[in-house]
Design an enzyme around this catalytic site. Sequence first.
Site, PDB file in Angstrom:
ATOM      1  CG  ASP A  70      15.491 -62.961 106.476  1.00 41.07           C
ATOM      2  OD1 ASP A  70      16.168 -62.315 105.652  1.00 41.07           O
ATOM      3  OD2 ASP A  70      14.258 -63.041 106.412  1.00 41.07           O
ATOM      4  CE1 TYR A 106      16.088 -49.219 103.025  1.00 40.66           C
ATOM      5  CE2 TYR A 106      17.068 -48.032 101.185  1.00 40.66           C
ATOM      6  CZ  TYR A 106      16.549 -48.045 102.470  1.00 40.66           C
ATOM      7  OH  TYR A 106      16.513 -46.896 103.185  1.00 40.66           O
ATOM      8  CE1 TYR A 122      12.786 -51.706 107.212  1.00 41.20           C
ATOM      9  CE2 TYR A 122      14.369 -50.062 106.475  1.00 41.20           C
ATOM     10  CZ  TYR A 122      13.109 -50.622 106.421  1.00 41.20           C
ATOM     11  OH  TYR A 122      12.169 -50.099 105.573  1.00 41.20           O
ATOM     12  CG  HIS A 126      14.042 -58.871 105.924  1.00 43.28           C
ATOM     13  ND1 HIS A 126      14.037 -60.169 105.461  1.00 43.28           N
ATOM     14  CD2 HIS A 126      13.699 -58.112 104.856  1.00 43.28           C
ATOM     15  CE1 HIS A 126      13.703 -60.193 104.187  1.00 43.28           C
ATOM     16  NE2 HIS A 126      13.497 -58.952 103.792  1.00 43.28           N
ATOM     17  CG  ASN A 146      12.993 -56.362  98.064  1.00 47.86           C
ATOM     18  OD1 ASN A 146      13.315 -57.246  98.861  1.00 47.86           O
ATOM     19  ND2 ASN A 146      11.790 -55.851  98.030  1.00 47.86           N
ATOM     20  CG  ASN A 180      11.544 -60.585  97.706  1.00 44.17           C
ATOM     21  OD1 ASN A 180      11.271 -61.459  96.884  1.00 44.17           O
ATOM     22  ND2 ASN A 180      10.619 -59.956  98.405  1.00 44.17           N
TER      23      ASN A 180
END
Length: 190
Positions: A91, A64, A14, A19, A66, A112
């Site tokens: 973001d 993560y 990632y 993100h 979320n 999220n």
Amino acid sequence: MKLVIGLGNPESKYSGTRHNVGFDVIDRLSESFQIPFTAGKGKYHFAKINWRNTAIVLLKPMTYMNLSGHAVVAAMNFYKIQRQDILVICDDLNLPSGTLRLRAKGSAGGQNGLKHIIECLGNDEFARMRVGIRLEDQPLSSFSSFVLGKFSEDEKKTMEKILPVCADAALDFSVNGIEHAMNHYNKPAA
């Protein structure tokens, strides 16, 4: 003491994605102060810096995006930091690439990570910095693959310009508060 949280996803795949721009801002601060991140007492990595007589904990949740709220609450409890002393950087697909927007509170706006932090804290009364990632020609319907995609070369150039501004805005928040930072860094859309 202030807590400045950059949102992102922890796996290396990632890195460099839209993100993870919250991580990018926090990394920029850590590098400029030459303070490395270490594992914290919860699912987060942290670096402690001092700026103008203010202790600042930089935080990268390792949960993560979320599930970011778990790491934020753990750090707030460990450092005994109140809601008014945190800034969450994330973001924002609704803002044009290369822009930032500071707010004292507000909804998740479809982000999220913010949504989970609001759920865990029980309200939305904490400062946030949204970093724009939307391209002019990007349809908002295909957002999932877009936000998890890597920055293009042109986007990287844009981000290289805005990341130092975001880092400065986070320091301004930490020393002078959200209203001062908003007055200095929120610019009208061009």
